[in-house]
Design a protein around this motif. Structure first.
Motif: not given
Length: 87
Positions: A53-61
């Motif tokens: 979940e944390k990496e998903e947010k970072e990758l979508n930024d």
């Protein structure tokens, strides 16, 4: 091209750690089908996991995407400059 591939992978990893702020999982060697029989140095770059979940947010930024792309570019640029200085 194994040594050159490892050098390029190391440069990318360094950029990810120092400039992009990504956690390093290290450079690993493996016989991957997508890299099999390449006639040049080759690497597979994993920038993160959408299942985290944390990496998903970072990758979508979008800004983080720019940093990741910039890190890969800088590593390739440095690698190319190293090769050119040897010739």
């Amino acid at each position: 091209f194994q040594e050159r591939s490892l050098r390029l992978a190391g440069l990318i990893e360094d950029q990810f750690k120092t400039r992009v702020g990504r956690k390093s999982r290290g450079v690993k060697q493996s016989s991957l089908w997508v890299l099999w029989n390449t006639a040049m140095p080759s690497v597979l770059v994993e920038v993160g996991y959408l299942s985290n979940e944390k990496e998903e947010k970072e990758l979508n930024d979008p800004l983080n995407q720019v940093y990741i792309a910039s890190g890969i570019y800088r590593a390739f640029r440095d690698y190319k400059m190293e090769l050119e200085s040897m010739n």
